[in-house]
Design an enzyme around this catalytic site. Structure first.
Site, PDB file in Angstrom:
ATOM      1  CG  HIS B 208      -1.592   1.104   1.538  1.00 30.62           C
ATOM      2  ND1 HIS B 208      -3.361   1.291   1.361  1.00 30.62           N
ATOM      3  CD2 HIS B 208      -1.407   2.378   1.600  1.00 30.62           C
ATOM      4  CE1 HIS B 208      -3.532   2.287   1.461  1.00 30.62           C
ATOM      5  NE2 HIS B 208      -2.619   3.199   1.469  1.00 30.62           N
ATOM      6  CE  LYS B 237      -3.874   3.308   5.049  1.00 28.67           C
ATOM      7  NZ  LYS B 237      -4.097   4.617   4.762  1.00 28.67           N
ATOM      8  CD  GLU B 289     -10.340   3.844  -0.527  1.00 28.76           C
ATOM      9  OE1 GLU B 289     -11.130   2.682  -0.870  1.00 28.76           O
ATOM     10  OE2 GLU B 289     -10.361   4.203   0.440  1.00 28.76           O
ATOM     11  NE  ARG B 293      -9.212  10.013   6.312  1.00 28.67           N
ATOM     12  CZ  ARG B 293      -9.661   8.875   5.605  1.00 28.67           C
ATOM     13  NH1 ARG B 293     -10.610   8.775   4.857  1.00 28.67           N
ATOM     14  NH2 ARG B 293      -8.586   7.999   5.572  1.00 28.67           N
TER      15      ARG B 293
END
Lengths: 161, 456
Positions: B208, B237, B289, B293
């Site tokens: 990731h 995470k 994605e 934020r």
């Protein structure tokens, strides 16, 4: 297999974060029914720690003063021993009367029943009626008309029957 | 665009405190909305004004957009910072801000909507030549079967309205497809109010890697490098770092440019993160994605760039645009973050709420601690279990790992169970120290530890 208090706490958290209103769980003879309540919390269960109102302060002014007013906010002092607070069931602007210029719903000294309307709280143009939730006589009204009340802040004080 | 003088913070915990800190540094006043459970917590004591908006359950407090908007208007706040989670990626609060001339410190409601719809975001990626995992929308079972044959097993079924791993189904054979499709669609409908699903090829060994971007809302975007967040447990995470270890300069530049291009295509406003799946076997990367934020792991980027991302968010919301050029965003050294959670790794990471009898955080050079927890704090079962983040910065990755081990050893939390020892084990493992683990690695480490405990 049984549910521990911790499991229930975790399930509650999951429900809170979800978009569901109810959760029914049946497992090995254990039944758990959880229901999200749209209603304001029962007033009977709100004991004395009500918020001290900041009477007379304009919202802007009180925000500017960095005074630690908020930490003292729980300490709502009853105007007389035994008086109970009627706390705001939600944050919003408190109005004492149905419309400007009309007489207030209640005044100090009035007798109230649990279902007596004691004011309106406006949240983004939505008007919510507030009921006393307790029977007795109004000792004093502490929330100023037309100003912000926080969740849990004492609107008025009642000497219960 | 109006100047920002008073910021309402619509969040809690460490991120609320972190936002307050930057506001005060900038000379801005802060109004913090709290639930009944957070009235006495550390952030409430630091804010200039605190307004109680409801009882502990988030659905009655932190998720009430109208109540928060009313609080902002009644306290004279000219901006709202949503933090992460809660209302940060729902359009409701952003829309109310737009209607009431209050600055939303974040993207536009339309941008939140655009990246929240995963299929739309996928199409957006394709349109800006950002690679996506091979796959596509599935409406009928026939579509799904044809796409399955085309992609080859295994595949992932994902919710169009979902994210963060929720509602995903791994399908390894054609027989299992109809059932998985039905279930994924039903779950997606129930959880996200959107039953649409799509299918992607399953990448067995993926890392990731995400790109931090800042956009001015008018098409200008800078990236502030990447973060590697592959140390995950069930898509949560636990450790994040930057730069991503073991990636050559060319690949890094291509990933960062793709993230920037994606955000440019949206005229993105504010801070955002574009997530990619790095296919280790194929040395390729795919768009996953975009998170519209500030992220939990933003401090690692701040450590290596020296940029205060919250200050930049506020500047963008105030119409000051981008103050950072690409050259200023050059990273220096290596930063690692460990999330400290009140949870019990020995008991399937069960949350461990309760009273913190004693809290001692590391006070070391080049170690930053973002926390809301001190001795006497109460970890509520109503919210997530994150109690703090330890972030270290060092000239090299090896030095950063050493520093993190020291920092973890200097952290003492009593009264609730925490993952501190678990994080120390991660830092001590040869695989992590070698760098470049994939997203399944942590699951293996957990299984191994479990076995050692049972047999040892």
């Amino acid at each position: 297999m049984s549910l521990t208090a911790r499991d229930v706490a975790e399930i509650l958290r999951v429900l809170e974060e979800s978009s569901f209103d109810t959760l029914d769980l049946d497992m090995d003879g254990v039944q758990l029914r959880l229901r999200r309540s749209g209603a304001p919390p029962a007033r009977e269960s709100v004991p004395t720690p009500a918020l001290a109102p900041r009477a007379g302060e304009s919202p802007a002014k009180s925000a500017r003063s960095a005074a630690p007013a908020h930490t003292a906010a729980h300490a709502g002092v009853a105007p007389e021993p035994g008086a109970v607070a009627v706390p705001a069931p939600l944050l919003g602007i408190y109005y004492r009367a149905p419309k400007p210029g009309e007489p207030p719903f209640v005044e100090a000294g009035d007798k109230v029943q649990a279902d007596t309307i004691i004011g309106i709280i406006e949240v983004m143009k939505l008007m919510n009626t507030v009921r006393a939730g307790v029977a007795g006589q109004i000792v004093s009204i502490s929330a100023p008309n037309g100003e912000l009340v926080e969740y849990g802040q004492a609107i008025l004080w009642v000497r219960p029957d | 665009m109006p100047a920002i003088r008073r910021v309402l913070i619509a969040n809690r915990g460490e991120i609320a405190l972190r936002i307050i800190r930057t506001c005060h540094k900038l000379g801005l006043e802060t109004v913090l909305v709290v639930s009944e459970a957070d009235r006495d917590a550390l952030p409430a004591r630091r804010a200039d004004r605190v307004v109680c908006i409801g009882p502990a359950p988030a659905s009655h407090s932190y998720l009430r957009a109208e109540t928060i908007m009313q609080a902002a208007l009644s306290t004279g706040a000219d901006a709202i910072h949503p933090g992460y989670g809660f209302l940060s990626e729902r359009t409701q609060l952003a829309m109310l801000c737009e209607e009431n001339q209050v600055s939303f410190i974040g993207p536009t409601a339309a941008q939140i909507l655009a990246v929240g719809d995963k299929l739309r975001a996928r199409q957006q990626a394709v349109g800006t030549e950002v690679p996506v995992v091979p796959g596509g929308a599935v409406v009928t079972l026939e579509d799904a079967e044809a796409l399955f044959e085309h992609l080859g097993a295994p595949v992932l079924i994902k919710a169009v309205g979902g994210g963060g791993g929720r509602g995903m189904k791994l399908v390894e054979s054609l027989d299992a497809l109809p059932g998985a499709l039905k279930m994924a669609s039903a779950e997606a409908g129930a959880a996200f109010g959107d039953a649409r699903v799509y299918m992607e090829r399953y990448v067995a060994r993926g890392r990731h890697v995400e790109v931090q971007v800042l956009g001015d809302g008018e098409g200008r975007v800078v990236h502030l490098g990447e973060r590697d967040c592959s140390v995950q447990r069930r898509y949560q995470k636990l450790v994040e770092e930057t730069p991503a270890p073991g990636i050559d300069a060319g690949l890094r530049a291509r990933i960062c440019a793709a993230g920037q291009r994606f955000a440019e295509g949206l005229n993105y406003r504010g801070a955002g993160t574009v997530e990619f799946l790095l296919d280790v076997e194929r040395n390729a990367f795919y768009f996953l994605e975009m998170n519209a934020r500030i992220q939990v792991e933003h401090p690692v980027t701040e450590m290596v760039t020296g940029v205060d991302l919250v200050a930049e968010q506020i500047a963008i919301a105030a119409g000051e645009g981008l103050r950072i050029g690409a050259s200023q965003a050059q990273p220096s050294g290596h930063a690692i973050e460990c999330r400290i959670n009140a949870e019990d790794p020995a008991n399937d990471f069960m949350p461990s709420p309760g009273l913190i009898a004693h809290a001692e955080w590391p006070q070391l050079q080049c170690v930053r601690v973002d926390t809301w927890v001190e001795s006497g704090s109460r970890v509520s079962p109503y919210y997530d279990s994150l109690i703090g983040k330890i972030i270290v910065h060092a000239p090299t990755r090896a030095a950063a790992v050493t520093r993190m081990r020291e920092a973890l050893a200097a952290t003492k939390i009593e009264g609730v169970r925490t993952n501190i020892d678990f994080q120390a084990a991660v830092m001590g493992s040869p695989d992590f120290q070698a760098g470049g683990v994939d997203t399944h690695w942590l699951g293996g480490l957990i299984a191994q530890r479990l076995q050692e405990n049972t047999h040892g």
